[in-house]
Design an enzyme around this catalytic site. Structure first.
Site, PDB file in Angstrom:
ATOM      1  N   ARG A  24     -10.486   2.654  -7.471  1.00 21.17           N
ATOM      2  CA  ARG A  24      -9.346   1.722  -7.506  1.00 21.17           C
ATOM      3  C   ARG A  24      -9.120   1.127  -6.121  1.00 21.17           C
ATOM      4  O   ARG A  24      -8.863  -0.071  -5.988  1.00 21.17           O
ATOM      5  CB  ARG A  24      -8.085   2.420  -8.006  1.00 21.17           C
ATOM      6  N   CYS A  82       0.274   4.403  -3.524  1.00 20.42           N
ATOM      7  CA  CYS A  82      -0.719   4.593  -4.592  1.00 20.42           C
ATOM      8  C   CYS A  82      -0.580   3.415  -5.550  1.00 20.42           C
ATOM      9  O   CYS A  82      -0.397   2.289  -5.108  1.00 20.42           O
ATOM     10  CB  CYS A  82      -0.523   5.950  -5.272  1.00 20.42           C
TER      11      CYS A  82
END
Length: 127
Positions: A24, A82
């Site tokens: 990611r 995050c």
């Protein structure tokens, strides 16, 4: 805590850690947000590397070594983000166990990537 502007400043003047999985961070996979990648200047520091095979946090000394290898020296401020704030909170706790204070960018990648005026970095390099 940090807002988006604070996270951007910290990525240039301190250490900003991205607690998401490496794929990611690199922008190879983005199952949630409209665009993949990371905040320019942020370093990849996947949360799952804070725990051992038993799912418990690594010992404080091991966590200190891990974060030191990522460039966390104690000389510069540290922030964490995050995707939505959950994994970053876990990473902030791991940093606290290691004796390293860290700020949390609560908006995280979901907020950052939702603003098309904000820059996005892709690939393994921070910038």
């Amino acid at each position: 805590v940090l807002d988006a502007d604070g996270a951007a400043r910290l990525a240039g003047s301190g250490v900003l850690l991205d607690a998401r999985a490496g794929e990611r961070y690199r922008g190879e996979v983005e199952p949630i947000d409209r665009v993949g990648g990371h905040i320019p200047g942020a370093l990849s520091a996947p949360t799952m590397e804070n725990v051992g095979p038993d799912g418990h946090f690594l010992p404080a000394a091991d966590l200190r070594d891990r974060f030191k290898a990522l460039g966390v020296s104690g000389d510069a401020p540290v922030g964490v983000y995050c995707g939505s704030g959950v994994s970053a909170a876990h990473e902030a706790l791991a940093l606290a166990i290691a004796g390293i204070p860290a700020a949390l960018y609560v908006g995280s990648w979901s907020e950052w990537s939702n603003d098309p005026s904000r820059p996005v970095a892709v690939g393994p390099d921070p910038r």
